[in-house]
Design a protein around this motif. Structure first.
Motif, mmCIF file in Angstrom:
data_model
loop_
_atom_site.group_PDB
_atom_site.id
_atom_site.type_symbol
_atom_site.label_atom_id
_atom_site.label_comp_id
_atom_site.label_asym_id
_atom_site.label_seq_id
_atom_site.Cartn_x
_atom_site.Cartn_y
_atom_site.Cartn_z
ATOM 1 N N PRO A 141 118.084 -72.647 38.130
ATOM 2 C CA PRO A 141 118.926 -71.999 39.138
ATOM 3 C C PRO A 141 118.148 -71.583 40.385
ATOM 4 C CG PRO A 141 118.556 -70.555 37.275
ATOM 5 C CD PRO A 141 117.977 -71.882 36.915
ATOM 6 N N TRP A 142 116.822 -71.634 40.320
ATOM 7 C CA TRP A 142 115.998 -71.255 41.460
ATOM 8 C C TRP A 142 115.808 -72.398 42.438
ATOM 9 C CZ3 TRP A 142 112.160 -74.707 41.608
ATOM 10 C CH2 TRP A 142 111.845 -75.350 40.412
ATOM 11 N N ALA A 143 116.198 -73.611 42.092
ATOM 12 C CA ALA A 143 115.918 -74.787 42.918
ATOM 13 C C ALA A 143 116.550 -74.706 44.309
ATOM 14 C CB ALA A 143 116.358 -76.049 42.191
ATOM 15 N N PRO A 144 117.824 -74.312 44.466
ATOM 16 C CA PRO A 144 118.343 -74.197 45.836
ATOM 17 C C PRO A 144 117.617 -73.140 46.660
ATOM 18 C CG PRO A 144 120.140 -74.285 44.273
ATOM 19 C CD PRO A 144 118.886 -74.150 43.476
ATOM 20 N N ALA A 145 117.206 -72.048 46.031
ATOM 21 C CA ALA A 145 116.459 -71.023 46.761
ATOM 22 C C ALA A 145 115.091 -71.549 47.180
ATOM 23 C CB ALA A 145 116.312 -69.774 45.903
ATOM 24 N N ALA A 146 114.451 -72.312 46.305
ATOM 25 C CA ALA A 146 113.156 -72.895 46.659
ATOM 26 C C ALA A 146 113.320 -73.931 47.769
ATOM 27 C CB ALA A 146 112.517 -73.531 45.424
ATOM 28 N N GLY A 147 114.372 -74.729 47.712
ATOM 29 C CA GLY A 147 114.628 -75.689 48.780
ATOM 30 C C GLY A 147 114.915 -75.003 50.103
ATOM 31 N N ALA A 148 115.658 -73.904 50.047
ATOM 32 C CA ALA A 148 115.928 -73.145 51.263
ATOM 33 C C ALA A 148 114.646 -72.542 51.818
ATOM 34 C CB ALA A 148 116.946 -72.043 50.974
ATOM 35 N N PHE A 149 113.758 -72.115 50.950
ATOM 36 C CA PHE A 149 112.477 -71.571 51.401
ATOM 37 C C PHE A 149 111.629 -72.642 52.081
ATOM 38 C CE2 PHE A 149 108.021 -70.312 50.615
ATOM 39 C CZ PHE A 149 108.012 -69.134 51.325
ATOM 40 N N VAL A 150 111.623 -73.839 51.531
ATOM 41 C CA VAL A 150 110.889 -74.945 52.153
ATOM 42 C C VAL A 150 111.505 -75.286 53.513
ATOM 43 C CG1 VAL A 150 110.342 -77.404 51.932
ATOM 44 C CG2 VAL A 150 110.029 -75.893 49.991
ATOM 45 N N GLY A 151 112.831 -75.289 53.583
ATOM 46 C CA GLY A 151 113.491 -75.517 54.866
ATOM 47 C C GLY A 151 113.195 -74.416 55.867
ATOM 48 N N LEU A 152 113.136 -73.180 55.392
ATOM 49 C CA LEU A 152 112.807 -72.054 56.263
ATOM 50 C C LEU A 152 111.390 -72.196 56.804
ATOM 51 C CD1 LEU A 152 113.650 -69.258 57.401
ATOM 52 C CD2 LEU A 152 112.638 -68.275 55.343
ATOM 53 N N LEU A 153 110.466 -72.601 55.940
ATOM 54 C CA LEU A 153 109.093 -72.817 56.410
ATOM 55 C C LEU A 153 109.032 -73.931 57.447
ATOM 56 C CD1 LEU A 153 106.937 -72.457 53.160
ATOM 57 C CD2 LEU A 153 107.109 -70.901 55.090
ATOM 58 N N ALA A 154 109.773 -75.017 57.225
ATOM 59 C CA ALA A 154 109.794 -76.103 58.208
ATOM 60 C C ALA A 154 110.392 -75.628 59.524
ATOM 61 C CB ALA A 154 110.585 -77.289 57.663
ATOM 62 N N GLY A 155 111.436 -74.807 59.456
ATOM 63 C CA GLY A 155 112.030 -74.259 60.671
ATOM 64 C C GLY A 155 111.090 -73.327 61.408
ATOM 65 N N LEU A 156 110.365 -72.506 60.665
ATOM 66 C CA LEU A 156 109.426 -71.594 61.310
ATOM 67 C C LEU A 156 108.261 -72.339 61.942
ATOM 68 C CD1 LEU A 156 109.399 -68.600 58.792
ATOM 69 C CD2 LEU A 156 110.525 -68.761 61.023
ATOM 70 N N VAL A 157 107.818 -73.412 61.311
ATOM 71 C CA VAL A 157 106.772 -74.244 61.924
ATOM 72 C C VAL A 157 107.287 -74.860 63.216
ATOM 73 C CG1 VAL A 157 105.452 -76.389 61.628
ATOM 74 C CG2 VAL A 157 105.497 -74.690 59.807
ATOM 75 N N VAL B 142 109.582 -73.592 65.147
ATOM 76 C CA VAL B 142 109.686 -72.514 66.129
ATOM 77 C C VAL B 142 108.310 -72.185 66.699
ATOM 78 C CG1 VAL B 142 110.148 -70.034 66.356
ATOM 79 C CG2 VAL B 142 111.812 -71.513 65.271
ATOM 80 N N LEU B 143 107.287 -72.154 65.848
ATOM 81 C CA LEU B 143 105.950 -71.863 66.350
ATOM 82 C C LEU B 143 105.470 -72.941 67.317
ATOM 83 C CD1 LEU B 143 104.199 -70.486 63.137
ATOM 84 C CD2 LEU B 143 104.905 -69.212 65.169
ATOM 85 N N LEU B 144 105.844 -74.178 67.043
ATOM 86 C CA LEU B 144 105.428 -75.263 67.931
ATOM 87 C C LEU B 144 106.223 -75.268 69.240
ATOM 88 C CD1 LEU B 144 104.964 -78.191 65.382
ATOM 89 C CD2 LEU B 144 103.192 -76.858 66.520
ATOM 90 N N LEU B 145 107.476 -74.858 69.194
ATOM 91 C CA LEU B 145 108.340 -74.940 70.375
ATOM 92 C C LEU B 145 108.584 -73.602 71.069
ATOM 93 C CD1 LEU B 145 111.034 -77.357 68.907
ATOM 94 C CD2 LEU B 145 109.160 -77.931 70.458
ATOM 95 N N ALA B 146 108.045 -72.519 70.552
ATOM 96 C CA ALA B 146 108.345 -71.193 71.107
ATOM 97 C C ALA B 146 107.882 -71.051 72.552
ATOM 98 C CB ALA B 146 107.724 -70.107 70.242
ATOM 99 N N GLY B 147 106.781 -71.657 72.920
ATOM 100 C CA GLY B 147 106.279 -71.550 74.284
ATOM 101 C C GLY B 147 107.132 -72.305 75.291
#
Length: 141
Positions: free
Chosen positions: A37-53, A55-60
């Protein structure tokens, strides 16, 4: 033979049990990945990390409000996409298991075919994440 003694010669005669019942076999390990049951939460966490990366690359480069909002939509869309990927993988596992057991229980497969072929949470989340990512592209242009 006394009158209150049971008759052992009838059709339901019993005797001592000499054989042991068969021991339950352990579950067969499937070659497919088992997700909990943790798999969707883990997938969302991986997606969140990809989104934050992203944002860090495009924030400037995000100067206007629309570009910042597009980055927020990008993070939310990638988070939803990560959760949808885990749910879709679980759905594929169910479809494969149903196809493998079709020769054993064809009625069971027919009963669940409508559930698997319809609008599932994985497909709903995938469509929602596609819409949010479309919004990110639309707002950021």
């Amino acid at each position: 033979m006394p009158a209150d003694a049971p008759d052992d010669t009838g059709p339901h005669a019993t005797g001592p049990v000499t054989a042991r019942p068969p021991a339950p076999r352990p579950r067969r390990r499937d070659p497919l990945t088992r997700m909990g049951p943790w798999a969707p939460a883990a997938g969302a966490f991986v997606g969140l990390l990809a989104g934050l990366v992203a944002v860090l690359l495009l924030a400037g480069r995000a100067d206007a409000f629309g570009e910042g909002l597009a980055l927020v939509f990008l993070v939310v869309g990638l988070t939803m996409l990560g959760a949808a990927a885990a749910l879709l993988a679980d759905e594929v596992r169910l479809v494969r298991r149903g196809a493998r057991e079709a020769s054993i229980r064809p009625a069971w497969v027919e009963a669940t075919a409508g559930l698997i072929n319809g609008l599932t949470p994985a497909r709903l989340l995938l469509g929602s994440s596609a819409f949010v990512l479309f919004l990110a592209a639309y707002v950021g242009r």
